[in-house]
Write a protein that holds these residues in place. Structure first.
Motif, short mmCIF file in Angstrom:
data_model
loop_
_atom_site.label_atom_id
_atom_site.label_comp_id
_atom_site.label_asym_id
_atom_site.label_seq_id
_atom_site.Cartn_x
_atom_site.Cartn_y
_atom_site.Cartn_z
N GLY A 100 -44.97 10.99 -19.26
CA GLY A 100 -45.49 9.88 -20.05
C GLY A 100 -45.69 8.62 -19.24
N ASP A 101 -45.04 8.55 -18.08
CA ASP A 101 -45.19 7.35 -17.25
C ASP A 101 -46.28 7.54 -16.19
OD1 ASP A 101 -43.73 5.34 -18.25
OD2 ASP A 101 -41.97 5.62 -16.97
N GLN A 102 -46.62 6.40 -15.59
CA GLN A 102 -47.67 6.42 -14.57
C GLN A 102 -47.29 7.38 -13.44
OE1 GLN A 102 -47.96 3.41 -11.61
NE2 GLN A 102 -50.08 2.95 -12.14
N GLY A 103 -48.26 8.18 -13.02
CA GLY A 103 -48.03 9.04 -11.86
C GLY A 103 -47.52 10.41 -12.21
N HIS A 104 -47.02 10.58 -13.45
CA HIS A 104 -46.54 11.91 -13.83
C HIS A 104 -47.73 12.86 -13.95
CE1 HIS A 104 -45.42 15.10 -16.72
NE2 HIS A 104 -44.35 15.15 -15.92
N VAL A 105 -47.61 14.05 -13.37
CA VAL A 105 -48.72 15.01 -13.44
C VAL A 105 -48.21 16.41 -13.77
CG1 VAL A 105 -50.34 13.85 -11.90
CG2 VAL A 105 -48.59 15.35 -10.93
N LYS A 106 -49.09 17.20 -14.39
CA LYS A 106 -48.81 18.63 -14.61
C LYS A 106 -49.06 19.34 -13.27
CE LYS A 106 -48.31 19.08 -19.23
NZ LYS A 106 -48.87 17.92 -19.90
N PRO A 107 -48.46 20.54 -13.07
CA PRO A 107 -48.62 21.25 -11.80
C PRO A 107 -50.09 21.40 -11.37
CG PRO A 107 -46.99 22.36 -13.15
CD PRO A 107 -47.53 21.25 -13.98
N ASN A 108 -50.96 21.76 -12.31
CA ASN A 108 -52.38 21.96 -11.95
C ASN A 108 -53.00 20.70 -11.39
OD1 ASN A 108 -52.31 24.53 -12.78
ND2 ASN A 108 -53.22 24.14 -14.81
#
Lengths: 210, 646
Positions: A100-108
């Motif tokens: 939910g925070d900036q920079g968080h990404v899913k593996p893909n």
């Protein structure tokens, strides 16, 4: 001293906040680097101990942070990654942003970013809980750590010397003194560094603080 | 590369040259408090009105972030100083901590301009990092037309709340913490010390505060590196900021309490040899001599009474200084001489003593009982007051030696100030204390005789010389007219002494009365002190001159001086004022700056405190290439000075 520490721990544990979770450690250089285990963007479990015999670089990152963005847009981070890889380093890019925070990404998305930016990390670790970040006291993106082939922490701090102040955004990163790049050989030879600790600069690591 | 940025800048300025400017998450504007088109110094402020939840950073941003960057474009003859940082607040993002500002904030910059320059437009490129959960670098090119007078109350309000007062601290490294001791008489709820250095401290959400005693507190800042030699920052007490700047004692040049006590003891001892003290002291010794070697108990009692007088006077001085300091004012040694009235009174005392010595009279009044009257052997109060008098006359003649110890004492909390002053007194009274213990030793001195009278008369001259020097100080502080008035007072004093010595009771009191009436008349008409004229080839000191010159890469030599500081005057004659030195300064393009402390000046006191000094002389030198300015020795010669400058 010990008694004091015990008392402090007691205080922290007994106070009802989840304070124990948000204590940043401060690992010492030229001492054993803290062990950790994390999941990479391909779902593999990665342990620091897997790489004994090889030097390792940790890079805290957040692709939306303007400091990180500049390093990648100018192809500066990639150049260091490539150089390190040639010297036999393992490069771990670590994302400690909470969901939910900036920079968080899913593996893909993480893999997509690597490809899009032609980056050379050996692995991208998704440290959603922030555990690895806390263990290393990672404060900013970028924040760099170098560990030699015997597992000794040799460097912690900024990637280069242009971070102080807003001139970073107008400076040329090519002219900077890149603390990581210039000390690759020393770390490879398991030597103590001349510059072993600097003040990291950048955006804050987006830990879960709510 | 540079050209690209230049063209960018030009492009941006042509697009955004305005006031105010919306930058994305803030409104930026330029404001000034210029009230009059001829003002030589005023402020310009960059005002940032940030959206709710957004913040920007202090000089040390904490764990992440960045302070802003301002590039000014001004006409020639207009200088914009570095920003004067407002007191920051803590902006926690646990486990991280940042230091900065939220909401509506003004960053004031002091501006100096020469009278020849017409004020026109002033421009700034203001780049700043603005953050909520995320950070965005934003910028504004702002311009302000200074020919339009529109003073801003918002700016003045910010300036009034700037941290400008230096709070004195005593810090030590204890374990993993820097423990900073300070005093505050005003009660407060929250304290936070914002350290300026970015590589020694960690930044906790709260800093441990302990109320040691009454108004003394200790605040702890966790350290990440123990080799800290000095630190500075802002101490915020419920949001009110105080400047902190300290060299740690372990660092070179610092002094421990024991060292200071030792120096004070030595300094006190040396003080006995000063030209204004020696005669008074010697008379005491002479009176012992004339008592002869037989009356040991009397000698002991007189010596003890004298020591008592010395010690109680030093104790009173220490107490007075501590009381003054507790009111928060910056004081330094030599402070007492900044008042022309005090200098005037001292002049008369010196002159009076000189005249008494010359006229060879015995005055049986307690005040001037200089120990010469053998008749009243049991008058121990006379010896006591001689002790008091000796300290009073010693005050203008403090050696540089003693200045260091007293300077140290004044920066310390009370528990350290007192022992230093007591040790100073003990040093001063040392020889008599020994005499009190071993009265027999007086027999080692020559037998009493006519030589004593001759010596006593000779001693009048150092006293009168001291009086002359004080007259000069007095003249610099006031005016030639006031000096004449002082000299008339001196004349009255002389007449009074003569009257008392020569005539019978009735006339004696009449003379004394007449003198007092005249004195009051003249002192009431003293003109107000005027400032000393600056030398032609020196610049006057301002609190920000060092940062200003360093940023211009201009080498400089600062001379903290005062007319009443005898070491300063000696150095000026022996070194600084010499043609060769002045020529050297000129050739090497070293700017010579004079900070004149003859009259009271808080800015200079704060400036001295930044070097951990409360007294003068102090010489500061810097040239391009040096990371820090250097403190030159307190005693200079021409050769020594030039060698240091090289």
């Amino acid at each position: 001293m010990k008694l004091m520490l015990n008392f402090l721990t007691f205080l922290i544990l007994s106070s009802n906040v989840m304070a124990a979770e948000i204590v940043l450690q401060n690992p010492k250089v030229n001492k054993q680097a803290p062990a950790f285990s994390g999941i990479d963007s391909y779902g593999n479990t990665i342990n620091l101990s897997d790489f004994i015999g090889q030097p390792v670089i940790l890079e805290w990152t957040n692709h939306e942070c303007p400091y990180v963005a500049k390093h990648y847009d100018e192809n500066n981070m990639q150049a260091v990654q490539e150089q390190a890889k040639k010297e036999g380093f393992i490069w771990l890019s670590i994302i400690s942003s909470t969901p939910g925070d900036q920079g968080h990404v899913k593996p893909n998305k993480a893999n997509e970013l690597t490809e899009l930016r032609s980056a050379y990390p050996s692995h991208v670790l998704l440290d959603e809980s922030g555990d690895i970040g806390m263990k290393y006291g990672a404060k900013t993106t970028p924040h760099m750590y170098m560990i030699d082939s015997e597992g000794i922490l040799r460097y912690k701090g900024a990637i280069d010397d242009v971070g102080k102040g807003m001139q970073f955004f107008s400076a040329s990163l090519k002219d900077a003194i890149n603390y990581v790049a210039i000390q690759l050989n020393d770390v490879k030879d398991n030597r103590q560094l001349e510059i072993s600790s600097t003040v990291a600069y950048g955006c804050s690591v987006k830990y879960n603080y709510d | 590369m540079k050209n690209i940025f230049l063209s960018f800048a030009i492009l941006f300025s042509s697009l955004l040259l305005a006031n105010p400017v919306e930058t994305g998450h803030a409104k930026a504007s330029l404001i000034t408090n210029l009230q009059d088109p001829n003002q030589e110094s005023f402020h310009i402020g960059v005002r940032l009105q940030m959206q709710d939840g957004w913040h920007t950073y202090w000089e040390n941003p904490g764990d992440s972030g960045s302070p802003f960057d301002a590039e000014w474009t001004t006409d020639e003859g207009v200088i914009v100083e570095n920003v004067q940082w407002p007191t920051p607040i803590t902006i926690p993002y646990p486990p991280l901590m940042t230091y900065g500002y939220e909401g509506d904030i003004v960053f004031p910059f002091q501006v100096f301009r020469s009278q020849e320059t017409n004020l026109k437009e002033i421009k700034v490129d203001f780049n700043f990092l603005i953050c909520a959960d995320i950070c965005i670098p934003e910028s504004a090119s702002l311009s302000l037309d200074l020919s339009v007078i529109a003073p801003s109350e918002v700016l003045n309000k910010q300036i009034r709340s700037l941290p400008t007062k230096l709070i004195s601290t005593e810090s030590s490294i204890k374990g993993d913490n820097l423990v900073v001791r300070f005093q505050s008489d005003a009660p407060f709820l929250n304290a936070y010390l914002f350290p300026r250095e970015d590589n020694y401290f960690s930044y906790p959400e709260t800093q441990q505060l302990v109320n040691v005693t009454g108004n003394t507190y200790e605040i702890s800042i966790p350290l990440v590196s123990a080799n800290l030699e000095s630190f500075s920052g802002i101490l915020s007490l419920d949001g009110e900021g105080f400047l902190v700047k300290e060299e740690l004692q372990s660092a070179t040049g610092g002094m421990s309490l024991w060292q200071a006590i030792l120096f004070a003891l030595l300094g006190g001892l040396i003080l006995n040899l000063m030209p204004c003290v020696f005669p008074v002291i010697s008379l005491k010794v002479l009176s012992f001599v004339s008592m002869g070697g037989d009356d040991h108990i009397k000698i002991r009692n007189h010596a003890l009474a004298f020591v008592g007088g010395v010690m109680s006077t030093f104790l009173s001085i220490a107490t007075a200084l501590m009381i003054i300091r507790s009111t928060g004012s910056m004081i330094g040694w030599g402070y007492q001489l900044q008042s022309p009235v005090v200098v005037g009174i001292l002049t008369l005392i010196m002159l009076g003593i000189g005249l008494i010595l010359l006229t060879n009279i015995n005055i049986a009044s307690g005040l001037t009982s200089l120990g010469t009257n053998i008749q009243s052997r049991n008058d121990y109060s006379g010896s006591f007051f001689t002790g008091v008098l000796a300290v009073v006359v010693a005050s203008p003649c403090t050696a540089p030696f003693m200045g260091a110890a007293v300077g140290y004492a004044l920066l310390q909390p009370s528990f350290a100030t007192l022992p230093i002053f007591l040790s100073l007194g003990l040093g001063f009274a040392g020889p008599y204390l020994i005499l009190a213990i071993k009265p027999k030793w007086i027999s080692a001195l020559p037998k009493p005789g006519a030589w004593m009278e001759t010596l006593k008369q000779f001693f009048a001259f150092p006293m009168i010389a001291t009086a002359l020097w004080l007259m000069w100080v007095f003249m610099v502080q006031t005016s030639g007219d006031a000096l004449i008035q002082l000299l008339i007072l001196g004349l009255c004093l002389g007449a009074a002494i003569w009257l008392i010595a020569t005539f019978e009771k009735k006339w004696k009191w009449f003379g004394l009365l007449a003198t007092i009436v005249l004195s009051i008349q003249i002192f009431n008409n003293l003109p107000t002190p005027s400032l000393m004229q600056a030398d032609a080839n020196s610049t006057s000191w301002t609190p920000t001159i060092e940062s200003e010159l360093q940023s211009n890469n201009q080498a400089y030599l600062i001379n903290f001086t005062a007319a009443w500081c005898i070491t300063c005057q000696t150095n000026e004659k022996a070194a600084l004022g010499r043609d060769e030195v002045q020529a050297y300064l000129m050739n090497e393009d070293i700017q010579y700056i004079k900070a004149d402390w003859t009259n009271r000046n808080t800015d200079i006191a704060v400036g001295l405190a930044q070097y951990n000094r409360t007294g003068i002389p102090l010489y500061i030198f810097w040239k391009p290439g040096m990371s820090q300015s250097k403190i030159l020795p307190a005693v200079l010669t021409e050769d020594l000075l030039i060698r240091y400058l090289k």
